[in-house]
Scaffold this active site. Structure first.
Site, mmCIF file in Angstrom:
data_model
loop_
_atom_site.group_PDB
_atom_site.id
_atom_site.type_symbol
_atom_site.label_atom_id
_atom_site.label_comp_id
_atom_site.label_asym_id
_atom_site.label_seq_id
_atom_site.Cartn_x
_atom_site.Cartn_y
_atom_site.Cartn_z
ATOM 1 N N ASP A 144 70.846 -27.604 77.286
ATOM 2 C CA ASP A 144 69.710 -27.353 76.395
ATOM 3 C C ASP A 144 69.278 -28.647 75.714
ATOM 4 O OD1 ASP A 144 70.080 -24.692 77.005
ATOM 5 O OD2 ASP A 144 71.222 -24.274 75.176
HETATM 6 N N1 URA Z 1 75.460 -23.004 76.852
HETATM 7 C C1 URA Z 1 74.454 -23.136 75.966
HETATM 8 O O1 URA Z 1 74.216 -22.273 75.145
HETATM 9 N N2 URA Z 1 73.731 -24.290 76.010
HETATM 10 C C2 URA Z 1 73.981 -25.298 76.874
HETATM 11 O O2 URA Z 1 73.296 -26.327 76.833
HETATM 12 C C3 URA Z 1 75.029 -25.140 77.783
HETATM 13 C C4 URA Z 1 75.755 -23.979 77.758
#
Ligand code: URA
Length: 248
Positions: free
Chosen positions: A110
């Site tokens: 993310d």
């Molecule tokens: N889980 C999440 O919530 N975000 C990420 O970036 C990776 C795994």
């Protein structure tokens, strides 16, 4: 890094069909690392092995493997109208030609997640690692909004190790996660979580299901490969052969 049949490699390099290339084997004109190869089914690795045909060493484009310590604020996408992408952090040489056509990410993070991000041109490796059948473990360092009490630790452990049900988010339905592993540290608000899938916002949704909230997230390993902690946030480097092998 992976191996392929040598007749397939030669066909790919423009020596004709797999049937056509048999003549080079019959004439003992194919050498791998200086040894004559007569079996068209012989496996070799273009990243490691030197292949020659009729005295000419082949200059085969080698796969690229990069490890980045992803910073917050950049998105894991090829293009984004709003934010910088992780590809914009790469040098020019990785944004032209073969790399431009083939370089891709093994799994995304993310915008606000940091840590281990792999870029490669090796589609087979990517396919293997992201296949749901592979159950490739990914480990995250997580800082939580609410410290976890001793009794909650037991509850977290039970729920996560059984496979937790996560709430719907954005366009993603609610879902059941596969069993995962939580490790507590000496700080009550910091844990490590290892998951074997990659559902949308999975780690954040798992802690939401436990009535907590992720306030900082960093991926620290994929399979046996650990993030090089000497890699400053936002920088990247080529991976060694040993590191590629640790990806599995
Ligand atoms: N889980 C999440 O919530 N975000 C990420 O970036 C990776 C795994």
């Amino acid at each position: 890094m992976s191996t392929d049949r040598i007749d397939k490699i030669l066909a790919h390099e423009g020596f004709g069909t797999r049937k056509d290339v048999r003549k080079y084997f019959r004439a003992s004109q194919v050498l791998v690392n200086g040894k004559v190869i007569t079996d068209p089914g012989f496996h070799c690795d273009i990243d490691k092995d030197e292949i020659s045909v009729d005295g000419e060493i082949l200059n085969i484009q080698k796969n690229i493997y990069l490890m980045m310590n992803k910073p917050q604020g950049v998105v894991c996408a090829n293009k984004d109208g709003l934010h910088d992408t992780v590809f914009s952090l790469l040098d020019e040489q990785y944004r032209v030609g073969f790399a431009l056509e083939n370089l891709h990410l093994i799994g995304r993070l993310d915008i606000d997640t940091e840590g281990l991000l792999i870029f490669t041109t090796d589609g087979k490796l990517t396919h293997r690692l992201i296949s749901p059948k592979t159950n490739c473990p990914k480990k995250y360092f997580v800082r939580l909004e609410h410290p976890v009490s001793e009794s909650e630790k037991k509850e977290y452990d039970d729920c996560v190790s059984k496979g937790i049900h996560i709430p719907a988010e954005d366009n993603e339905d609610e879902a059941d996660c596969l069993p995962a592993k939580i490790e507590f540290t000496d700080k009550d608000d910091e844990v490590f979580l290892t998951i074997v899938e990659g559902k949308y916002h999975q780690v954040k949704r798992m802690f939401r299901a436990l009535d907590n909230k992720v306030i900082y997230l960093k991926r620290v390993s994929i399979n046996e490969l650990k993030l090089d902690e000497n890699l400053a946030t936002g920088s990247y480097r080529k991976m060694t052969e040993e590191e590629v092998a640790l990806l599995g």
